[in-house]
Design an enzyme around this catalytic site. Sequence first.
Site, short mmCIF file in Angstrom:
data_model
loop_
_atom_site.label_atom_id
_atom_site.label_comp_id
_atom_site.label_asym_id
_atom_site.label_seq_id
_atom_site.Cartn_x
_atom_site.Cartn_y
_atom_site.Cartn_z
N LYS A 180 0.85 -1.19 0.00
CA LYS A 180 0.00 0.00 0.00
C LYS A 180 0.89 1.25 0.00
O LYS A 180 1.64 1.48 0.94
CB LYS A 180 -0.91 -0.01 1.22
CG LYS A 180 -1.84 -1.23 1.28
CD LYS A 180 -2.75 -1.22 2.48
CE LYS A 180 -2.00 -1.33 3.78
NZ LYS A 180 -2.90 -1.59 4.93
N THR A 211 -8.65 9.86 8.17
CA THR A 211 -8.37 8.58 7.51
C THR A 211 -8.16 7.44 8.50
O THR A 211 -7.59 6.41 8.15
CB THR A 211 -7.11 8.72 6.63
OG1 THR A 211 -6.02 9.18 7.46
CG2 THR A 211 -7.33 9.70 5.49
N GLY A 213 -8.53 4.19 10.31
CA GLY A 213 -9.20 2.93 9.97
C GLY A 213 -9.05 2.49 8.54
O GLY A 213 -9.64 1.48 8.14
N THR A 214 -8.23 3.20 7.74
CA THR A 214 -8.14 2.84 6.32
C THR A 214 -7.58 1.42 6.11
O THR A 214 -8.08 0.68 5.28
CB THR A 214 -7.26 3.83 5.55
OG1 THR A 214 -6.02 4.02 6.25
CG2 THR A 214 -7.95 5.17 5.39
N GLY A 215 -6.53 1.06 6.86
CA GLY A 215 -5.92 -0.25 6.67
C GLY A 215 -6.85 -1.39 7.04
O GLY A 215 -6.97 -2.38 6.31
N CYS A 216 -7.52 -1.24 8.17
CA CYS A 216 -8.49 -2.25 8.61
C CYS A 216 -9.62 -2.39 7.60
O CYS A 216 -10.06 -3.49 7.25
CB CYS A 216 -9.09 -1.87 9.97
SG CYS A 216 -7.88 -1.55 11.27
#
Length: 268
Positions: A180, A211, A213-216
């Site tokens: 990512k 932003t 929580g984007t990875g989860c």
Amino acid sequence: MTSRTHQAPPRVLTVAGSDSGGGAGIQADLKTMLALGVHGMSVLTAVTAQNSLGVQGAWELPEEAVRAQYRSVVGDIGVQAVKTGMLSSATLVETVAELLAATDAPVVVDPVGVSKHGDPLLAASALDSVRKRLLPVATVATPNLDEVAQLTDVRVEGEEDMRRAAGAVLVFGPRWALIKGGHLAGEAVDLLTDGREEHWYRAPRLDNRHTHGTGCTLASAIAAGLAKGLAVPDAVGRAKEYVTGAIAAGFALGGGIGPVDHAWEWRG
């Protein structure tokens, strides 16, 4: 009024920590799963005291509690995909890896190392267990650039470094690596590869600092797609579209970094 029995939607299990502020972790995972039409289930690995300003405390659950939750869900309900997030210690990483190895379902591993605010969520002593035990059971591993550096010592300074980073992650055994590139300047670009084919996903960089929580959210969206039977590149592409929309709709909450909006497609 007659009652009808509805067919259950695809089932996805998240194995992760709780975010009391609701923006990341188990809470983000379950919101994503609901938004994308799958039935979300959870194995809690840790409880955090967390808000828009950061993580004020974290308490890991005992190994036996994690194992019991997992077996309870998988043994009775079953799963079509599993997503892992915060696994704070070597003991939990190894426990979860053992459970995943015995489960016949695709696995999305989000190797969570630090929070959006820079708070550590993985003990340094657990990194070797992630490399040797968890990544080998992953269908897709989804590290960000900081996590790539933690796991492989490869520093990604630009898009040209992403292929090298993916190769270094694939050495540990996941079928696919999704690198990512959200921390780079310019477009939000991600690279998915299995070492043979490559897929690049691009989206405009959005002017929104909310932003959390984007990875989860991305990892859970990929798991939802896999549970529906999508091929890995298609699941990642759909997840990228979903998370891009969620970032665009992110909103202020508290005094720090707000969350993405998991319900953006509903709000229209």
